[in-house]
Scaffold this motif. Structure first.
Motif, mmCIF file in Angstrom:
data_model
loop_
_atom_site.group_PDB
_atom_site.id
_atom_site.type_symbol
_atom_site.label_atom_id
_atom_site.label_comp_id
_atom_site.label_asym_id
_atom_site.label_seq_id
_atom_site.Cartn_x
_atom_site.Cartn_y
_atom_site.Cartn_z
ATOM 1 N N THR A 17 -6.490 -16.398 -4.471
ATOM 2 C CA THR A 17 -7.164 -15.099 -4.474
ATOM 3 C C THR A 17 -8.391 -15.137 -3.577
ATOM 4 O O THR A 17 -8.638 -14.201 -2.804
ATOM 5 N N ASP A 23 -12.938 -7.849 -1.102
ATOM 6 C CA ASP A 23 -12.437 -6.823 -2.009
ATOM 7 C C ASP A 23 -10.918 -6.692 -2.017
ATOM 8 O O ASP A 23 -10.391 -5.767 -2.620
ATOM 9 N N ARG A 25 -7.334 -6.746 -3.074
ATOM 10 C CA ARG A 25 -6.643 -6.827 -4.366
ATOM 11 C C ARG A 25 -5.266 -7.422 -4.151
ATOM 12 O O ARG A 25 -4.660 -7.245 -3.111
ATOM 13 N N THR A 57 -9.595 -6.372 -12.874
ATOM 14 C CA THR A 57 -8.245 -5.834 -12.743
ATOM 15 C C THR A 57 -8.304 -4.323 -12.603
ATOM 16 O O THR A 57 -9.236 -3.678 -13.072
ATOM 17 N N PHE A 65 -5.612 -7.270 -8.929
ATOM 18 C CA PHE A 65 -6.885 -7.865 -9.316
ATOM 19 C C PHE A 65 -7.552 -8.510 -8.119
ATOM 20 O O PHE A 65 -6.955 -8.730 -7.081
ATOM 21 N N ARG A 66 -8.847 -8.791 -8.289
ATOM 22 C CA ARG A 66 -9.660 -9.448 -7.279
ATOM 23 C C ARG A 66 -10.741 -10.243 -7.989
ATOM 24 O O ARG A 66 -10.970 -10.058 -9.191
#
Length: 142
Positions: A17, A23, A25, A57, A65-66
């Motif tokens: 991730t 940002d 996702r 999320t 999500f991020r």
């Protein structure tokens, strides 16, 4: 000391991730495909990591999500504790527990918190950015 598979997988998931940056996702399905982790495992980890405040999320269009904060601000200790709970090498660290057979005569117990703190500090000194190889330089661990 050995991490559980879930803690190990959480590091893999968050590193992937983090490599996406800022940002961006990602969905659990896409991350499962990218990392090779089973989708149910990724979903379970997303739930725990979200509850711990490490990821955010979102649902619907643009969902997924991020990271909840920059990768430099998330430590290996944060990730482990999100999955395993507080880092405690021995039961001696938990002063509310008294289930050790040699507690009354133990010369090590007074030092257990110091040792635990050193190990936790070493884990806290490794950032997710370092683990993700996002250009961060490894911090020196004493």
């Amino acid at each position: 000391m050995r991490l559980s598979s879930l803690a190990d997988y959480a590091v893999v998931l968050l590193a992937a991730t983090a490599r996406r940056g800022g940002d961006a996702r990602i969905t659990a399905t896409a991350l499962a495909e990218e990392t090779g982790l089973p989708l149910p495992t990724v979903q379970k980890l997303v739930s725990r990591l979200s509850a711990a405040g490490l990821i955010e999320t979102g649902r619907g269009t643009g969902g997924g999500f991020r990271l909840a904060r920059v990768a430099d601000a998330i430590s290996l200790a944060d990730i482990i504790e999100a999955i395993e709970g507080p880092i405690a090498l021995t039961t001696c660290v938990d002063t509310t527990r008294h289930d050790c057979a040699v507690e009354a005569a133990c010369a090590i117990r007074p030092h257990a918190s110091t040792v635990n703190g050193v190990v936790r500090g070493a884990l806290a000194g490794v950032s997710l950015a370092t683990l993700a190889n996002t250009g961060a330089r490894p911090q020196e661990v004493l």
